[in-house]
Design a protein around this motif. Structure first.
Motif, short mmCIF file in Angstrom:
data_model
loop_
_atom_site.label_atom_id
_atom_site.label_comp_id
_atom_site.label_asym_id
_atom_site.label_seq_id
_atom_site.Cartn_x
_atom_site.Cartn_y
_atom_site.Cartn_z
N PRO A 97 54.99 48.44 42.50
CA PRO A 97 54.85 49.12 41.67
C PRO A 97 52.80 49.73 42.38
O PRO A 97 51.69 49.09 42.79
N ARG A 98 52.96 50.78 42.46
CA ARG A 98 51.32 51.69 43.15
C ARG A 98 49.88 50.56 42.23
O ARG A 98 49.48 50.08 43.29
N ARG A 99 50.32 50.57 40.95
CA ARG A 99 49.18 49.59 40.78
C ARG A 99 49.08 48.60 41.52
O ARG A 99 48.09 47.98 42.00
N GLU A 100 50.13 47.66 41.22
CA GLU A 100 50.06 46.52 41.87
C GLU A 100 49.77 46.26 43.33
O GLU A 100 48.41 45.53 43.57
N ALA A 101 50.08 47.19 44.24
CA ALA A 101 50.29 47.49 45.32
C ALA A 101 48.52 47.73 45.95
O ALA A 101 48.24 46.73 46.72
N GLU A 102 48.02 48.70 44.80
CA GLU A 102 46.01 48.97 45.37
C GLU A 102 45.34 47.70 45.08
O GLU A 102 44.43 47.38 45.36
N ALA A 103 46.08 46.62 43.71
CA ALA A 103 44.90 46.17 42.85
C ALA A 103 45.13 44.62 44.38
O ALA A 103 43.99 44.05 45.15
N LEU A 104 46.47 44.77 44.53
CA LEU A 104 46.58 43.58 46.34
C LEU A 104 45.43 44.01 46.78
O LEU A 104 45.15 43.39 48.05
N ALA A 105 45.90 45.34 47.42
CA ALA A 105 44.79 45.91 48.98
C ALA A 105 43.64 45.43 48.86
O ALA A 105 42.97 45.43 49.65
N MET A 106 43.53 46.23 47.20
CA MET A 106 42.07 46.16 46.95
C MET A 106 41.01 45.09 47.28
O MET A 106 39.89 44.22 47.61
N GLN A 107 41.98 43.48 46.42
CA GLN A 107 41.99 41.72 47.27
C GLN A 107 41.26 41.79 48.20
O GLN A 107 40.97 40.53 48.66
N TYR A 108 42.46 41.75 49.06
CA TYR A 108 42.30 41.42 50.69
C TYR A 108 41.79 42.60 51.37
O TYR A 108 40.52 41.97 52.10
N LEU A 109 40.67 43.58 51.21
CA LEU A 109 39.81 44.82 51.49
C LEU A 109 38.43 43.59 50.78
O LEU A 109 37.55 44.00 52.38
N ALA A 110 38.37 42.96 50.04
CA ALA A 110 36.88 42.79 49.73
C ALA A 110 38.01 41.36 50.97
O ALA A 110 36.12 40.69 51.37
N ARG A 111 38.85 40.87 50.56
CA ARG A 111 39.01 39.58 52.23
C ARG A 111 38.03 39.98 52.92
O ARG A 111 37.70 38.95 53.51
N VAL A 112 38.54 41.70 53.75
CA VAL A 112 37.97 40.86 55.38
C VAL A 112 36.33 41.90 54.83
O VAL A 112 36.54 42.21 55.70
N TYR A 113 35.61 42.10 53.52
CA TYR A 113 34.40 42.62 54.13
C TYR A 113 34.19 44.22 53.77
O TYR A 113 33.01 44.57 54.10
N ILE A 114 35.39 44.56 53.07
CA ILE A 114 34.99 46.39 53.41
C ILE A 114 36.04 46.97 52.28
O ILE A 114 36.19 48.09 52.49
#
Lengths: 258, 378
Positions: free
Chosen positions: A126-143
């Motif tokens: 689901p889009r919402r879940e995918a966005e949450a996941l993406a934000m998590q990984y973007l936070a992990r690469v510090y951007i």
């Protein structure tokens, strides 16, 4: 696939084979790009592949996710043998993330959309879940703050970190890196390498084509040296750098380490 | 002393533009238009050209034009007692015919309703800021053609059947152009993908199709569809003449569209394909989500060029006895009741204005969309 939404998984090193190449040959016309390559990578293992240009390093890792098809031999990835069967290739690609030398984010999509594209359309998340996941990984690469921007608005190093996050969003079991820092300006190399080191610390299975010997020393379990489409030498980093056995390895090391 | 009411650009509230401002206009002209002998000559030549072209046009269309009248005599110079320009009453009298052809007068509301529905669905679809795009697109591309078909053709739901040979004028022009435009883009995309396919059969069929349709003139296609095709079909088979022409125009336009789209596909670097593949996207998703959005954006100018060409090419249906806007116009010229010296020029001016509005509209919309889609500009 049960890992959706969970925090980046710490993978334990189990004694299982992640990637196995046996007797792999590949020709481009007359050019013998891969000449009987044998390579076994265990889960959680981190292998750095180096060698002069044209030695077949890139071709080899591109054979692991079917971007190039080998013509002889056997490639088994996570228990699945790669054949001409397109379904199987896609099955393998879902589990194998790849970061390229060229900065190839999708320029018409925002950073966030770049990261959610495959989870939504390939994993049917689901889009919402995918966005949450993406934000998590973007936070992990510090951007995380760049999520709404377009790739063209980011620096090369930032783009490459997004590319890493994009690959991680598919929760891959194996990550391939094809000279991820070669196209970057020198001052941006470190930020990308740091991200990769952190990924390695989390236990990700990684095969990295790179000439960054510092990185190899720091994280690799094994360094592989290729020349003329063959694996010439394969050893632990300490051994590899201090006591290279083969003449060609010595020559190569002397050239890149000055 | 500083006057607090005086704005630094020299504008005095409530007053005429100050001398300072008028001075600026002349300095601008001096600096940009008359700053050298060559520029002065070029400026004057351009002004002369604008004058010689625009003034007679303005004089003909508006100043000398006749606005009221019931027949040809009202547009005769002898009768009016001065030079006579455009004979607008002629257009007024023939307007129903120019818009609907011989569509029965009592049923013309159906055409109007179809046009209103189409406009009502198309305009919000073209405005990116409005919501419900998916529903809107389904209504326009899926439901509307059916509704439009039922409304225009009739013969069901209590609507009287109107044969297509009675259709004409702008109605026919728009029906052919809209189906051609809406049909040729997806077909052209499929053909372009087919031409770049790795499957020899698909590639072969696409190449043959594209080269065949590009190799024959549209007039030949229309002639063939109208006069030759019935000879090849088994007895008792008849395809509606308008439908035959619509399909012919669509296939013809699709071949050109395919080549434009192929140009866009070739401009996308291989790295984009590989990045999409490496993420596990299959062929159609890779094309639909990653490659085509970028490729189509690159070739918007070419696509719109094709649309505009297609819109104007629809007038060729005249030669197979289908009376589009221009065809109806020519029919109207033969009416002796309106045979005045300026009727023909008036008619063509009217048709020209209509065609220009549609084509210029498409062109401006495309330009605006192109700017909007360019993320680097945002």
């Amino acid at each position: 696939m049960s890992e959706h939404g969970s925090s980046p998984v710490i993978r334990t090193t189990r004694n299982a084979v992640a990637v196995e190449l046996s007797g792999v040959h590949k020709w481009f016309g007359e050019f013998h790009a891969l000449d009987g390559v044998d390579l076994k990578v265990m889960r959680g293992e981190r292998v750095v592949v180096c060698g002069p240009s044209g030695s077949g390093k890139s071709t080899m890792i591109r054979c692991i996710n079917g971007l190039e098809m080998h013509q002889r031999g056997k490639v088994v990835v996570d228990g699945v043998e790669l054949t001409d069967n397109l379904k199987r290739i896609d099955e393998v690609r879902r589990e194998v993330g790849m970061v390229f030398q060229s900065l190839n984010l999708f320029p018409h999509l925002t950073v966030l959309e770049n990261c959610t594209l495959a989870p939504i359309w390939v994993r049917h998340m689901p889009r919402r879940e995918a966005e949450a996941l993406a934000m998590q990984y973007l936070a992990r690469v510090y951007i995380p703050e760049q999520a709404a921007k377009y790739p063209g608005q980011l620096s090369g190093g930032q783009q490459q970190r997004v590319a890493i996050a994009r690959a991680l969003c598919m929760n891959p079991k194996i990550m391939l890196f094809d000279e991820p820092t070669s196209a970057l300006d020198p001052e941006m190399v470190k930020e990308v390498l740091d991200t990769m080191v952190e990924l390695a610390m989390d236990g990700m299975t990684m095969i990295v084509v790179s000439h960054e010997m510092g990185f190899a020393r720091q994280v690799a379990n094994r360094v592989v040296f290729m020349d003329f489409g063959q694996i010439v030498e394969s050893a632990e980093p300490e051994e590899f750098f201090s006591h290279p056995k083969h003449e060609r390895t010595k020559l190569f090391l002397s050239q890149i380490l000055h | 002393m500083v006057n607090p009411n005086l704005d630094p650009r020299g504008y005095q509230p409530g007053g005429v533009p100050s001398r300072e401002r008028r001075f600026r206009v002349t300095t601008w002209a001096r600096a940009n238009l008359f700053n050298s002998w060559l520029n002065a000559v070029l400026t004057l030549a351009t002004l002369w050209l604008i004058w010689t072209v625009c003034w007679p046009l303005l004089k003909f269309l508006l100043i000398d034009a006749v606005w009221d009248g019931a027949s040809r005599v009202d547009c005769l110079a002898d009768r009016v007692g001065r030079d006579v320009g455009a004979c607008w009453p002629f257009i007024g009298a023939k307007l129903p015919q120019l818009l609907y052809g011989f569509y029965p007068i009592n049923e013309q509301w159906r055409v109007n309703l179809t046009a209103a529905l189409g406009l009502g669905l198309l305009v919000p679809l073209l405005m990116p800021s409005l919501p419900y795009k998916t529903a809107n697109a389904i209504l326009f591309f899926g439901v509307y053609p059916v509704v439009g078909f039922v409304l225009l053709v009739g013969g069901m739901l209590g609507l009287e059947h109107v044969e297509t040979r009675l259709w004409g004028g702008l109605l026919v022009t728009l029906v052919i152009a809209v189906t051609g435009i809406v049909g040729s883009l997806p077909l052209g995309i499929l053909l372009a993908l087919g031409r770049r396919s790795e499957m020899p059969a698909v590639r072969g069929v696409s190449i043959i199709f594209i080269e065949f349709w590009r190799g024959v003139p549209l007039i030949t296609v229309l002639f063939f569809a109208t006069y030759m095709l019935p000879l090849f079909l088994p007895a008792g088979w008849a395809i509606n003449p308008l439908l035959r022409v619509m399909i012919g125009v669509m296939l013809f336009a699709a071949a050109y569209m395919a080549e434009v789209v192929r140009g866009g596909l070739q401009a996308i670097p291989r790295a984009q394909y590989e990045a999409a593949q490496a993420l596990g996207l299959g062929y159609w998703r890779m094309m639909g989500l990653v490659i085509l959005p970028q490729a189509l954006k690159l070739v918007i100018p070419g696509i719109v060029n094709n649309f505009i060409g297609l819109f104007k090419d629809t007038t060729l249906v005249l030669i197979v006895a289908i009376f589009d806007l221009l065809g109806q116009l020519r029919a109207a010229f033969s009416d002796p009741n309106w045979a005045a010296p300026t009727t023909v020029a008036t008619g063509f001016a009217f048709a020209g204005i209509i065609y220009f509005c549609f084509c210029f509209g498409m062109s401006r919309y495309a330009l605006w969309m192109e700017r909007r889609l360019n993320p680097a500009d945002r």
